[in-house]
Motif scaffolding. Structure first.
Motif, short mmCIF file in Angstrom:
data_model
loop_
_atom_site.label_atom_id
_atom_site.label_comp_id
_atom_site.label_asym_id
_atom_site.label_seq_id
_atom_site.Cartn_x
_atom_site.Cartn_y
_atom_site.Cartn_z
N VAL A 199 52.02 -37.05 1.82
CA VAL A 199 53.12 -37.02 2.78
C VAL A 199 53.75 -38.41 2.85
N VAL A 200 55.06 -38.47 2.59
CA VAL A 200 55.79 -39.74 2.65
C VAL A 200 56.29 -39.93 4.09
N PRO A 201 55.83 -41.00 4.78
CA PRO A 201 56.24 -41.19 6.18
C PRO A 201 57.71 -41.60 6.30
N SER A 202 58.30 -41.33 7.47
CA SER A 202 59.72 -41.66 7.69
C SER A 202 59.93 -43.17 7.76
N LYS A 203 58.94 -43.90 8.23
CA LYS A 203 59.02 -45.37 8.28
C LYS A 203 57.98 -45.93 7.32
N GLY A 204 58.01 -47.20 7.10
CA GLY A 204 57.18 -47.81 6.05
C GLY A 204 55.68 -47.83 6.30
N LYS A 205 55.12 -46.64 6.55
CA LYS A 205 53.67 -46.55 6.70
C LYS A 205 53.05 -46.11 5.37
N GLU A 206 51.72 -46.01 5.36
CA GLU A 206 51.03 -45.59 4.13
C GLU A 206 51.23 -44.09 3.88
N LEU A 207 51.17 -43.73 2.60
CA LEU A 207 51.21 -42.31 2.23
C LEU A 207 49.96 -41.62 2.76
N LYS A 208 50.12 -40.40 3.25
CA LYS A 208 48.96 -39.65 3.76
C LYS A 208 48.65 -38.47 2.84
N ARG A 209 47.41 -38.40 2.42
CA ARG A 209 46.99 -37.30 1.55
C ARG A 209 46.59 -36.11 2.43
N ARG A 210 47.27 -35.00 2.24
CA ARG A 210 47.02 -33.82 3.07
C ARG A 210 46.82 -32.57 2.21
N MET A 211 46.03 -31.65 2.75
CA MET A 211 45.83 -30.34 2.10
C MET A 211 46.82 -29.35 2.72
N PHE A 212 47.61 -28.70 1.86
CA PHE A 212 48.60 -27.74 2.33
C PHE A 212 48.23 -26.33 1.88
N PHE A 213 48.52 -25.37 2.76
CA PHE A 213 48.32 -23.95 2.46
C PHE A 213 49.66 -23.25 2.64
N LEU A 214 50.13 -22.60 1.57
CA LEU A 214 51.42 -21.91 1.62
C LEU A 214 51.21 -20.40 1.72
N PHE A 215 51.86 -19.80 2.72
CA PHE A 215 51.83 -18.35 2.91
C PHE A 215 53.28 -17.84 2.84
N SER A 216 53.43 -16.54 2.92
CA SER A 216 54.77 -15.94 2.79
C SER A 216 55.71 -16.28 3.94
N ASP A 217 55.13 -16.68 5.09
CA ASP A 217 55.98 -16.96 6.26
C ASP A 217 55.75 -18.33 6.89
N ILE A 218 54.65 -18.99 6.53
CA ILE A 218 54.36 -20.31 7.12
C ILE A 218 53.81 -21.27 6.06
N PHE A 219 53.97 -22.56 6.37
CA PHE A 219 53.45 -23.65 5.52
C PHE A 219 52.54 -24.47 6.41
N VAL A 220 51.24 -24.53 6.10
CA VAL A 220 50.25 -25.15 6.99
C VAL A 220 49.79 -26.49 6.41
N ALA A 221 49.93 -27.55 7.21
CA ALA A 221 49.46 -28.89 6.83
C ALA A 221 48.11 -29.14 7.50
N THR A 222 47.15 -29.66 6.74
CA THR A 222 45.82 -29.94 7.30
C THR A 222 45.29 -31.27 6.77
N LYS A 223 44.30 -31.79 7.49
CA LYS A 223 43.60 -32.99 6.98
C LYS A 223 42.09 -32.70 7.03
N PRO A 224 41.32 -33.30 6.13
CA PRO A 224 39.88 -33.03 6.12
C PRO A 224 39.19 -33.57 7.37
N CYS A 225 38.23 -32.80 7.88
CA CYS A 225 37.42 -33.28 9.02
C CYS A 225 36.50 -34.40 8.53
N HIS A 226 35.95 -35.13 9.46
CA HIS A 226 35.08 -36.26 9.11
C HIS A 226 33.88 -35.76 8.31
#
Length: 334
Positions: free
Chosen positions: A239-266
């Motif tokens: 994920v590219v942030p809107s301001k100059g922060k670090e890139l965030k690695r995220r797991m995405f799940f795509l369905f027919s009606d929604i797009f789900v963004a997640t991050k790994p638990c500790h």
């Protein structure tokens, strides 16, 4: 004019040659259909003789449980016996016409198969005498190491074979013959039932995917098991942030009606170390997808997902991955 009769004779020869070629291919297909039908009946017979008949006689399982595990298998077996007799006597058209009327049994069998497997597992867990009986039957030499679970899906495998055999027979039957219309009707029935079964399998596979992803998510806040929702794909994106922060690695799940963004638990969390926490759910009905870069054979690419109140920039260093996500997202938002 004197050459006309010769031309007519040559034309007649070509037609006769075509008919002979059709007949040879048709005979070969009919022979193969009969041979494979015999093998199919032998395997069905193992279930009917060594399980259904004996279990009914012993009363080891309740009738409702028997009905759930074996469904319309006896009717399917009877229909194949009748078809086999017709084929042996050379009554191909009549045999297949009658058989076409029984093909919907395969659709009902497919609808029941998931519940059949669940009930079978349940009975093996609860019913000690049935568990022992099943194991004993499967050690018989006729089974050749096969288990009941291996034999129950056979009708669905056979349905696909029927579809191919019937199509080949139709292609090699003269359109002006008496059998052509009968065959065409049976081919139509087989295609319709085959599509019915494929839809059942697709829905079942989709349900399993939805359930799998639901179990991957921490907590119950995001409910994925919704009627009409289809799983499409999943994967890691930056994920590219809107301001100059670090890139965030995220797991995405795509369905027919929604797009789900997640991050790994500790990773050290006692209960959720292998799970993902949902960070956002984006409805796709008002989404626009664009490829910012990644049109050429460059390294990776950037995708832009525009929602009414937010724009999401997603990046990957893998060019093919970007292209695949782009195509999947474009298809989903259509």
């Amino acid at each position: 004019m004197s050459g006309s009769p010769l031309l007519l004779m040559a034309g007649a020869d070509v037609v006769e040659e075509q008919r002979a070629r059709w007949e040879r291919k048709r005979s070969r297909t009919a022979k193969e259909l009969l041979e494979t039908e015999h093998k199919y009946l032998e395997q069905l017979d193992l279930v009917i003789t060594f399980f259904v008949t004996i279990l009914k006689a012993k009363g080891m399982l309740k009738p409702a449980v028997m009905e759930t595990i074996f469904g319309p298998l006896e009717s399917i077996y009877s229909a194949s016996q009748v078809l086999s007799l017709h084929l042996e006597r050379g009554n191909l058209g009549l045999g297949l016409e009658n058989f076409g009327q029984k093909l919907e049994l395969y659709g009902h069998y497919a609808e029941n198969l998931e519940q059949a497997n669940k009930t079978l597992k349940e009975q093996l867990r609860k019913n000690k005498s049935f568990r022992r009986f099943k194991k004993l039957q499967e050690t018989r030499p006729q089974f050749q190491g096969k288990k009941l679970e291996d034999l129950l899906p056979l009708p669905l495998q056979r349905l696909q074979q029927y579809k191919h055999f019937l199509r080949d027979l139709l292609e090699n039957t003269s359109p002006d013959s008496a059998e052509y219309q009968k065959l065409a009707k049976t081919v139509k029935s087989a295609s319709e039932v085959s599509q019915w079964v494929q839809d059942i399998v697709r829905k079942r596979e989709n349900s399993l995917q939805l359930l799998r992803v639901q179990k991957l998510l921490k907590g119950q806040k995001t409910q994925l098991l919704t009627a009409g929702r289809w799983y499409i794909r999943e994967g890691w994106l930056l994920v590219v942030p809107s301001k100059g922060k670090e890139l965030k690695r995220r797991m995405f799940f795509l369905f027919s009606d929604i797009f789900v963004a997640t991050k790994p638990c500790h990773p050290l969390h006692l209960l959720n170390s292998n799970k993902f926490a949902c960070t956002a759910v984006y409805p796709l009905h008002q989404c626009e997808v664009d490829k910012v870069f990644g049109h050429t054979q460059s390294q990776g690419g950037l995708l832009s997902l525009s929602f009414p109140h937010k724009t999401l920039l997603l990046m990957s260093s893998d060019q093919q991955d970007v292209n695949d996500w782009y195509q999947s997202l474009k298809t989903a938002v259509r």
